[in-house]
Design a protein around this motif. Structure first.
Motif, PDB file in Angstrom:
ATOM      1  N   GLU A 164       6.472 -12.638  -4.865  1.00  0.00           N
ATOM      2  CA  GLU A 164       7.473 -12.581  -3.803  1.00  0.00           C
ATOM      3  C   GLU A 164       8.831 -12.153  -4.325  1.00  0.00           C
ATOM      4  N   GLU A 165       8.845 -11.481  -5.489  1.00  0.00           N
ATOM      5  CA  GLU A 165      10.075 -10.897  -6.004  1.00  0.00           C
ATOM      6  C   GLU A 165      10.381  -9.655  -5.181  1.00  0.00           C
ATOM      7  N   GLU A 166      11.656  -9.374  -4.985  1.00  0.00           N
ATOM      8  CA  GLU A 166      12.051  -8.181  -4.265  1.00  0.00           C
ATOM      9  C   GLU A 166      12.539  -7.141  -5.253  1.00  0.00           C
ATOM     10  N   PHE A 167      12.224  -5.868  -4.969  1.00  0.00           N
ATOM     11  CA  PHE A 167      12.624  -4.776  -5.827  1.00  0.00           C
ATOM     12  C   PHE A 167      13.278  -3.698  -4.991  1.00  0.00           C
ATOM     13  N   TRP A 168      14.260  -3.033  -5.564  1.00  0.00           N
ATOM     14  CA  TRP A 168      14.915  -1.913  -4.913  1.00  0.00           C
ATOM     15  C   TRP A 168      14.180  -0.648  -5.331  1.00  0.00           C
ATOM     16  N   ILE A 169      13.956   0.216  -4.381  1.00  0.00           N
ATOM     17  CA  ILE A 169      13.278   1.483  -4.650  1.00  0.00           C
ATOM     18  C   ILE A 169      14.219   2.598  -4.211  1.00  0.00           C
ATOM     19  N   SER A 170      14.306   3.647  -4.998  1.00  0.00           N
ATOM     20  CA  SER A 170      15.240   4.730  -4.679  1.00  0.00           C
ATOM     21  C   SER A 170      14.871   5.444  -3.395  1.00  0.00           C
ATOM     22  N   GLY A 171      13.607   5.468  -3.047  1.00  0.00           N
ATOM     23  CA  GLY A 171      13.180   6.117  -1.812  1.00  0.00           C
ATOM     24  C   GLY A 171      11.897   6.883  -2.028  1.00  0.00           C
TER      25      GLY A 171
END
Length: 51
Positions: A4-11
């Motif tokens: 349930e960790e959140e990650f940022w994705i460039s797109g």
């Protein structure tokens, strides 16, 4: 394993080279499938209609 960790994705990329390691298909959350495939067909991403 889900952490349930959140990650940022460039797109996402229209050429489908979304993954970092190797030619694997990206995992798409069920609620984003329709938007992702519309994007692959040329639609803008929500919130990025003007660039």
């Amino acid at each position: 394993m889900q952490t349930e960790e959140e990650f940022w994705i460039s797109g996402p990329k229209r050429d489908r080279t979304d993954t970092r390691y190797g030619p694997a298909d990206p995992e798409i959350e069920p609620e984003a499938v329709e938007t992702y495939f519309a994007f692959l067909e040329g639609a803008p991403l929500p919130g990025r209609e003007h660039g």
